[in-house]
Scaffold this motif. Sequence first.
Motif, PDB file in Angstrom:
ATOM      1  N   SER A 268       0.830  -1.202   0.000  1.00  0.00           N
ATOM      2  CA  SER A 268       0.000   0.000   0.000  1.00  0.00           C
ATOM      3  C   SER A 268       0.865   1.253   0.000  1.00  0.00           C
ATOM      4  CB  SER A 268      -0.915  -0.007   1.230  1.00  0.00           C
ATOM      5  OG  SER A 268      -1.699   1.170   1.271  1.00  0.00           O
ATOM      6  N   VAL A 269       1.875   1.272   0.874  1.00  0.00           N
ATOM      7  CA  VAL A 269       2.786   2.423   0.944  1.00  0.00           C
ATOM      8  C   VAL A 269       3.523   2.608  -0.376  1.00  0.00           C
ATOM      9  CG1 VAL A 269       4.882   3.297   2.040  1.00  0.00           C
ATOM     10  CG2 VAL A 269       3.080   2.296   3.450  1.00  0.00           C
ATOM     11  N   GLU A 270       4.014   1.507  -0.942  1.00  0.00           N
ATOM     12  CA  GLU A 270       4.799   1.616  -2.171  1.00  0.00           C
ATOM     13  C   GLU A 270       3.938   2.052  -3.348  1.00  0.00           C
ATOM     14  OE1 GLU A 270       7.130  -1.975  -2.632  1.00  0.00           O
ATOM     15  OE2 GLU A 270       8.706  -1.101  -1.356  1.00  0.00           O
ATOM     16  N   MET A 271       2.677   1.652  -3.379  1.00  0.00           N
ATOM     17  CA  MET A 271       1.764   2.155  -4.414  1.00  0.00           C
ATOM     18  C   MET A 271       1.618   3.662  -4.307  1.00  0.00           C
ATOM     19  SD  MET A 271      -1.387  -0.536  -4.437  1.00  0.00           S
ATOM     20  CE  MET A 271      -1.157  -2.258  -4.890  1.00  0.00           C
ATOM     21  N   MET A 272       1.531   4.143  -3.085  1.00  0.00           N
ATOM     22  CA  MET A 272       1.361   5.577  -2.871  1.00  0.00           C
ATOM     23  C   MET A 272       2.619   6.344  -3.272  1.00  0.00           C
ATOM     24  SD  MET A 272      -0.816   5.528   0.691  1.00  0.00           S
ATOM     25  CE  MET A 272      -1.435   7.214   0.553  1.00  0.00           C
ATOM     26  N   ILE A 273       3.780   5.804  -2.929  1.00  0.00           N
ATOM     27  CA  ILE A 273       5.028   6.456  -3.350  1.00  0.00           C
ATOM     28  C   ILE A 273       5.110   6.465  -4.871  1.00  0.00           C
ATOM     29  CG2 ILE A 273       7.548   6.297  -3.334  1.00  0.00           C
ATOM     30  CD1 ILE A 273       7.337   5.059  -0.540  1.00  0.00           C
ATOM     31  N   LYS A 274       4.751   5.330  -5.482  1.00  0.00           N
ATOM     32  CA  LYS A 274       4.755   5.241  -6.944  1.00  0.00           C
ATOM     33  C   LYS A 274       3.827   6.280  -7.566  1.00  0.00           C
ATOM     34  CE  LYS A 274       1.967   2.537  -8.795  1.00  0.00           C
ATOM     35  NZ  LYS A 274       0.560   2.589  -9.315  1.00  0.00           N
ATOM     36  N   ALA A 280       4.593  13.606  -9.958  1.00  0.00           N
ATOM     37  CA  ALA A 280       5.699  14.584  -9.955  1.00  0.00           C
ATOM     38  C   ALA A 280       6.625  14.429 -11.154  1.00  0.00           C
ATOM     39  CB  ALA A 280       6.504  14.439  -8.663  1.00  0.00           C
ATOM     40  N   ASN A 281       6.501  13.351 -11.874  1.00  0.00           N
ATOM     41  CA  ASN A 281       7.459  12.958 -12.907  1.00  0.00           C
ATOM     42  C   ASN A 281       7.937  14.102 -13.792  1.00  0.00           C
ATOM     43  OD1 ASN A 281       9.011  11.467 -14.714  1.00  0.00           O
ATOM     44  ND2 ASN A 281       7.238  10.829 -15.916  1.00  0.00           N
ATOM     45  N   VAL A 287      19.384  17.983 -13.731  1.00  0.00           N
ATOM     46  CA  VAL A 287      20.407  18.370 -14.703  1.00  0.00           C
ATOM     47  C   VAL A 287      21.420  17.239 -14.853  1.00  0.00           C
ATOM     48  CG1 VAL A 287      22.197  20.046 -15.298  1.00  0.00           C
ATOM     49  CG2 VAL A 287      20.107  20.796 -14.109  1.00  0.00           C
ATOM     50  N   GLY A 288      21.626  16.819 -16.103  1.00  0.00           N
ATOM     51  CA  GLY A 288      22.561  15.739 -16.380  1.00  0.00           C
ATOM     52  C   GLY A 288      23.791  16.213 -17.124  1.00  0.00           C
ATOM     53  N   SER A 289      24.370  15.345 -17.912  1.00  0.00           N
ATOM     54  CA  SER A 289      25.572  15.694 -18.663  1.00  0.00           C
ATOM     55  C   SER A 289      25.250  16.743 -19.726  1.00  0.00           C
ATOM     56  CB  SER A 289      26.157  14.447 -19.326  1.00  0.00           C
ATOM     57  OG  SER A 289      25.199  13.830 -20.166  1.00  0.00           O
ATOM     58  N   LYS A 290      26.229  17.584 -19.994  1.00  0.00           N
ATOM     59  CA  LYS A 290      26.108  18.662 -20.978  1.00  0.00           C
ATOM     60  C   LYS A 290      24.922  19.585 -20.681  1.00  0.00           C
ATOM     61  CE  LYS A 290      28.208  15.801 -24.570  1.00  0.00           C
ATOM     62  NZ  LYS A 290      28.063  15.177 -25.915  1.00  0.00           N
ATOM     63  N   GLU A 291      24.592  19.701 -19.380  1.00  0.00           N
ATOM     64  CA  GLU A 291      23.530  20.597 -18.901  1.00  0.00           C
ATOM     65  C   GLU A 291      22.145  20.227 -19.429  1.00  0.00           C
ATOM     66  OE1 GLU A 291      24.168  22.943 -16.542  1.00  0.00           O
ATOM     67  OE2 GLU A 291      26.134  21.988 -16.593  1.00  0.00           O
ATOM     68  N   LYS A 292      22.000  19.019 -19.926  1.00  0.00           N
ATOM     69  CA  LYS A 292      20.697  18.574 -20.414  1.00  0.00           C
ATOM     70  C   LYS A 292      19.785  18.261 -19.224  1.00  0.00           C
ATOM     71  CE  LYS A 292      18.570  15.286 -23.620  1.00  0.00           C
ATOM     72  NZ  LYS A 292      18.796  14.128 -24.533  1.00  0.00           N
ATOM     73  N   VAL A 293      18.502  18.586 -19.368  1.00  0.00           N
ATOM     74  CA  VAL A 293      17.552  18.424 -18.271  1.00  0.00           C
ATOM     75  C   VAL A 293      16.715  17.156 -18.477  1.00  0.00           C
ATOM     76  CG1 VAL A 293      15.579  19.437 -17.065  1.00  0.00           C
ATOM     77  CG2 VAL A 293      17.452  20.900 -17.853  1.00  0.00           C
ATOM     78  N   PHE A 294      16.545  16.396 -17.396  1.00  0.00           N
ATOM     79  CA  PHE A 294      15.790  15.147 -17.438  1.00  0.00           C
ATOM     80  C   PHE A 294      14.693  15.156 -16.384  1.00  0.00           C
ATOM     81  CE2 PHE A 294      20.009  14.341 -19.037  1.00  0.00           C
ATOM     82  CZ  PHE A 294      19.809  13.507 -20.130  1.00  0.00           C
ATOM     83  N   HIS A 295      13.682  14.319 -16.593  1.00  0.00           N
ATOM     84  CA  HIS A 295      12.627  14.115 -15.605  1.00  0.00           C
ATOM     85  C   HIS A 295      12.908  12.827 -14.841  1.00  0.00           C
ATOM     86  CE1 HIS A 295      10.586  17.480 -17.275  1.00  0.00           C
ATOM     87  NE2 HIS A 295      10.248  16.880 -18.412  1.00  0.00           N
ATOM     88  N   LEU A 296      12.042  12.485 -13.895  1.00  0.00           N
ATOM     89  CA  LEU A 296      12.259  11.291 -13.078  1.00  0.00           C
ATOM     90  C   LEU A 296      12.361  10.024 -13.932  1.00  0.00           C
ATOM     91  CD1 LEU A 296       9.824  11.830 -10.053  1.00  0.00           C
ATOM     92  CD2 LEU A 296      12.264  12.325 -10.167  1.00  0.00           C
ATOM     93  N   SER A 297      11.507   9.935 -14.947  1.00  0.00           N
ATOM     94  CA  SER A 297      11.464   8.714 -15.755  1.00  0.00           C
ATOM     95  C   SER A 297      12.544   8.651 -16.820  1.00  0.00           C
ATOM     96  CB  SER A 297      10.094   8.570 -16.417  1.00  0.00           C
ATOM     97  OG  SER A 297       9.831   9.691 -17.248  1.00  0.00           O
ATOM     98  N   THR A 298      13.169   9.765 -17.127  1.00  0.00           N
ATOM     99  CA  THR A 298      14.195   9.777 -18.181  1.00  0.00           C
ATOM    100  C   THR A 298      15.613   9.898 -17.630  1.00  0.00           C
ATOM    101  OG1 THR A 298      13.907  12.184 -18.452  1.00  0.00           O
ATOM    102  CG2 THR A 298      12.617  10.747 -19.896  1.00  0.00           C
TER     103      THR A 298
END
Length: 527
Positions: A268-274, A280-281, A287-298
Motif C-alpha cells: 500500500s505504501v509503495e503504491m502511494m510512493i509510486k 511529480a514525474n 540536470v545531467g551531462s552537458k547541462e541537459k535536463v531530465f525528468h524522473l522517468s528519463t
Amino acid sequence: MAKVFNDPIHGHIELDPLLVKIIDTPEFQRLRNIKQLGGGYYVFPGASHNRFEHSIGVAYLAGELAKALRVKQPELDINDRDVLCVQIAGLCHDLGHGPFSRLFDRMFNPEADPATKHWKYKDASIEMFNHLLEIKDNKLRKEMAHRKLIFPDDLKFIEEMIKPIKCDDTKWPYKGRDENKSFLYEIVSNNQNGIDVDKFDYFARDCHHLGIRNSFDHQRFIMFARVCDVNGRKHICSRDKEVSNLYDMFYTRVSLHRRTYQHRVTQSVEMMIKDALLEANEHINIVGSKEKVFHLSTAKTDMTAYTKLTDQVVEEISKSTNADLEKAKGILQRITTRDLYWFVGQAKPTIYKEKKVEERMERLKKELTEKANIKDFDESIGDLVEICKKDLMGINHREDQLTEKKKTLEDKLTTVGLEEKIEFEVTVVILDYGMNDKDPINKTYFYNKEKPDEGFTIPKSEVSKLLPEHFSEAILRVYLKEPKTKTAKDKAKKCFREWCKENDFEITKMDDADDPSSGASAIQVTG
C-alpha cells in the motif's frame, strides 16, 4: 592500503584499496540514500538500512567465497585478478537502483515510461559502472591498470557477473572468462539456482534489521563449498548433508517476501510512493551531462542525472512550493498521517475443487485411452499424469495468466464507481523459491566425502517427505485508493466477492483481519 569496516552483520571486514576507491565516489555514495527495502521502512521501523552497506557486504562475501575456493582447490587456478573482479562485481551490482530500490524499476518505470517497461536496475548498474570508469577525476582506470587488471577482458567479466546470461550446458556465452572458470559466475548472481552471496548478505542483513530469525548459515555454506565437474562444466557444489540447510535458505527467501517485502501494508505504501512519483514525474528537473535536463522517468538514460536521483526525491517533493506538485505532496502527506490506500482483500486461484478434480480425472482417463497405442506408452502416461497433477493443484497460475484475470477484475471494479469516482489498484503477488514453479534444488549440485570432485543432484524424495510439493503461489490483491467512505468500501468488498465467485478464486482470510486499515475483517468466505 586496505581499509577496515566495522559491519553489524559480518564484523570487522577488510576491503582492497581499489574497492575503497570505488566506494569513495559520488556514484557509489548515492546508495546511502536508497533504502534496501524500499517502502518497507514505513512499515517496519528497523528496516532503515540502505543499499550502501549491503553492497559492501556482498563485496566482502564474494571475496571470501572466491578465496576459500582458491585455498581448498589450488588446481582451479583462481588468481588475484579473479578475486578482485569478483569483489568489484559484488560491490557494484546494485549501483543502478533507483529511488526506493525495486519500486522504481518494477512499479514506477513501467507506468511512467511504457516504452522502456522491460528496463531493469541491472542495466543501469552496468551503465553506472562504465560511467565511473569514464570520470577522469577518480582515476579508477589508472588504479585498475596498476593492479594488473586487463582491459577490456576484466571489465567485461565484471559486467557479466553483474548481469549474468541464462545459459544451458552447450555453447559458452561469456567473454570475460573461459569455460574452465565457469564457477566464478555463480558467486555474485547465480542464474543456475539462485544460491549466491547477494542473497547471503541480504538474508542476514534484512533479518537483522527486521528482527526476524535467519535460519541459514552462509559461513557454513562457504566452508563446505567445492567446485566439481558436472556435464563438462565446473559448478560450485555443496556437501550432500547440507541439502536441508539449502531448503531452509529458500524458505527464508519466500518467508521474507511474504512477511515483509510483499506485506500488504508495504505494498500500500509503495503504491502511494509510486503514484506520487508519477504525479511529480514531469515537474521535477534533474540536470545531467552537458547541462541537459531530465525528468524522473528519463534520468535513467543519463548517469550524471541518475546519480542525483535517490529516495530524497520525496523530501524534495514534500518541501516544494511548486503548485504542479500539490497532488504528489498530498499523496505523500497521506503516508505521513497513515491515511493509506485501503486493502479490500486478496484471493488465490482455487487449488482444489472436488467436482473439477473428477472432471479432470475423467479427461485424463480418456486421454490415456487414446494414447494406448503410442509406442512410448509408459513415458507418455508419466508426462500426462505430471501435467494433470500440476493442473489439479493449480500451480500453472503464473503471473502472465493472472494478468488476464487481473484485467477482468479491473473492468468489474470500474463499474463500481459509475455514480461516484472510485479509484482502485489491482496487483499480482508472486511468492516462490526464486525459480517460478520449479524446485531450485533440482539445479543445485552436491558432492560427498567419498567423491569430493564429482557433482550430482539429490532428488527431493531422498531429502524429506515434509518438503513442499509446490514452489510457487500467486495472489491477487485489491486496494481502494479513494474515497475511503463506508459506501465505497462496501461496494468494493461486494464487487470483489462477486468476481472471485465468478472466476473460481478463493478469498484468503488475513491474520490481522482486525486491523482498521484492512478490509479483510469484513470479507467472509462463503461455501
